[in-house]
Design a protein around this motif. Structure first.
Motif, PDB file in Angstrom:
ATOM      1  N   PHE A  81     -11.637   3.082   0.892  1.00 58.72           N
ATOM      2  CA  PHE A  81     -11.970   2.757  -0.497  1.00 58.72           C
ATOM      3  C   PHE A  81     -10.814   3.266  -1.352  1.00 58.72           C
ATOM      4  N   TYR A  82      -9.904   2.383  -1.711  1.00 58.23           N
ATOM      5  CA  TYR A  82      -8.749   2.783  -2.515  1.00 58.23           C
ATOM      6  C   TYR A  82      -9.219   3.303  -3.878  1.00 58.23           C
ATOM      7  N   ALA A  83      -8.724   4.479  -4.279  1.00 54.66           N
ATOM      8  CA  ALA A  83      -9.079   5.048  -5.587  1.00 54.66           C
ATOM      9  C   ALA A  83      -8.258   4.335  -6.662  1.00 54.66           C
ATOM     10  N   VAL A  84      -8.917   3.435  -7.365  1.00 52.78           N
ATOM     11  CA  VAL A  84      -8.217   2.513  -8.277  1.00 52.78           C
ATOM     12  C   VAL A  84      -7.419   3.238  -9.348  1.00 52.78           C
ATOM     13  N   LYS A  85      -7.897   4.419  -9.775  1.00 49.30           N
ATOM     14  CA  LYS A  85      -7.216   5.096 -10.883  1.00 49.30           C
ATOM     15  C   LYS A  85      -5.774   5.484 -10.555  1.00 49.30           C
ATOM     16  N   GLY A 132      -1.974   8.909  -1.714  1.00 47.91           N
ATOM     17  CA  GLY A 132      -1.416   8.604  -0.400  1.00 47.91           C
ATOM     18  C   GLY A 132      -1.193   7.115  -0.182  1.00 47.91           C
ATOM     19  N   MET A 133      -1.868   6.283  -0.963  1.00 50.69           N
ATOM     20  CA  MET A 133      -1.731   4.840  -0.794  1.00 50.69           C
ATOM     21  C   MET A 133      -0.542   4.285  -1.580  1.00 50.69           C
ATOM     22  N   VAL A 134      -0.288   4.839  -2.768  1.00 49.94           N
ATOM     23  CA  VAL A 134       0.716   4.222  -3.646  1.00 49.94           C
ATOM     24  C   VAL A 134       1.835   5.154  -4.109  1.00 49.94           C
TER      25      VAL A 134
END
Ligand SMILES: *Cc1c(COP(=O)(O)O)cnc(C)c1O
Length: 376
Positions: free
Chosen positions: A43-47, A256-258
């Motif tokens: 679940f990517y943390a959109v913020k 960690g994703m972006v």
């Protein structure tokens, strides 16, 4: 710095600081998470970075999304993901926003107290809820405060309240603190989670899910362990505390994703000294705390800064932003080493700025426009 970003910046003619995000890096990161935690849903943390291009890519790759507001949900829907791929992960929600989320189709909600359970029971009947527990954040460079979560001892009561109110008591969540350098940080919270599962089972509620939160680091100045090490350590802790009855798990990576997918280009506005015999120079950039570098607050996050003058001798600098607010100083307690040859007008590159920059860029504070963003 990727070749695509270098090429983009070479051709850019506009003035002013900007962040450039390379989607190829985001894709790599997503695949790395999926490989390192194979039985876990992302679940990517959109913020961390809600750029439409990032949300569209992650939608295409199969990601789910942790959202904190109806606006974020609408961004995710616009990117093409369906509502069943979203959680309303904020523990602090207006009842009318919960009603709106329910209308949009969202059925997964975070809570940390009975009052929040009651709001959800009223306007999102039958939904799944997970209870967030407090986590001390030790080992994290950007620890989350006591703002979210209840003590583990309270969680079973909150979940039982949900169960009795017609909701599905679904599981437990926590966040070990952002930029968490310790791969073992999940162990204690997983011990608490397993205890909550047992306590709920005794009360006749079978929980299903543990939400492992975010915290996965991006590389700034210091080296950090790879996602694989986090995956192994989390799997060990899960097995230790849950035995062979492993719960369903989700992770909510943001940074960690972006983080490592973005680079900020900034210009040196002024280099000066406060006294002729000072050793420390002041270097003022055209970006600062209010233009997207809010995570330099308390000098928490130390970004790598590159220039064309690498290899020249360096000396300590205080690094500051362009606004007329004296809080707009990024690094002073621990001065930053920059080349002695640095001059007014030089371009600097600030690495690891794909997460928590555009979202923290204050809207036109002091007349400086919000951070421009290009996702390529
Ligand atoms: C911000 C946030 C995240 C992301 O945290 P990172 O440390 O950036 O991975 C995950 N979950 C929740 C609930 C958050 O608020």
């Amino acid at each position: 710095m990727t070749a695509r970003i270098r090429e983009f910046l070479r051709n850019r003619r506009e003035d002013g600081p900007c962040v450039v995000v390379d989607l190829d890096v985001v894709e790599d990161n997503y695949r790395t998470f999926a490989r390192a935690l194979p039985d876990t849903r992302v679940f990517y943390a959109v913020k961390a970075n809600p750029a439409p291009e990032v949300l569209r890519l992650l939608t295409k790759l199969g990601s789910c999304f942790d959202t904190a507001s109806v606006q974020e949900m609408e961004m995710v829907l616009a990117a093409g993901a369906t509502a069943d791929r979203m959680s309303f992960g904020n523990t602090i929600k207006k009842e009318r926003d919960i009603a709106r989320a329910f209308e949009l189709g969202v059925r997964l909600y975070a809570v940390d107290c009975k009052a929040e359970v009651e709001k959800i029971a009223r306007v999102a009947p039958g939904s799944k809820v997970f209870c967030r527990i407090l986590c001390d954040g030790a080992g994290a460079e950007w620890p989350l405060s006591r703002k979210f979560g209840c003590v583990p001892e309270m969680a079973a009561d909150v979940l039982e309240h949900a169960h009795r109110s017609g909701l599905e008591a679904y599981g437990v969540s926590f966040h070990v603190g952002s930029q968490q350098g310790n791969t073992e940080a999940w162990d204690q919270a997983l011990a608490s989670s397993a205890a909550i599962f047992r306590e709920c089972a005794e009360r006749g509620m079978i929980l299903s899910m543990v939400n492992l939160g975010g915290g996965f680091p991006t590389k700034y100045l210091k080296a950090v362990p790879g996602v694989e090490s986090y995956g192994e350590s989390i799997f060990r802790a899960l097995s230790k505390h849950f035995g062979n009855r492993l719960p369903e798990t989700i992770i909510e990576p943001g940074r960690g994703m972006v983080g490592n997918a973005g680079i900020i280009e900034t210009e040196v506005v002024l280099v000066s000294k406060k006294a002729e015999d000072d050793d420390v120079r002041w270097v003022y950039l055209d970006i600062g705390k209010f233009g997207g570098l809010a995570e330099t607050m308390d000098e928490s996050i130390r970004y790598p800064i590159r220039s064309d003058r690498e290899g020249d001798d360096t000396s300590p600098c205080v690094l500051a932003g362009p606004t007329c607010d004296s809080a707009d100083v990024m690094y002073e307690k621990v001065p930053y080493l920059l080349p002695v040859s640095i001059e007014i007008g030089d371009k600097l590159l600030i690495e690891g700025t794909g997460a928590y920059t555009t979202t923290y860029s204050a809207v036109a504070f002091n007349g400086f426009p919000p951070l421009k963003s290009y996702v390529i």
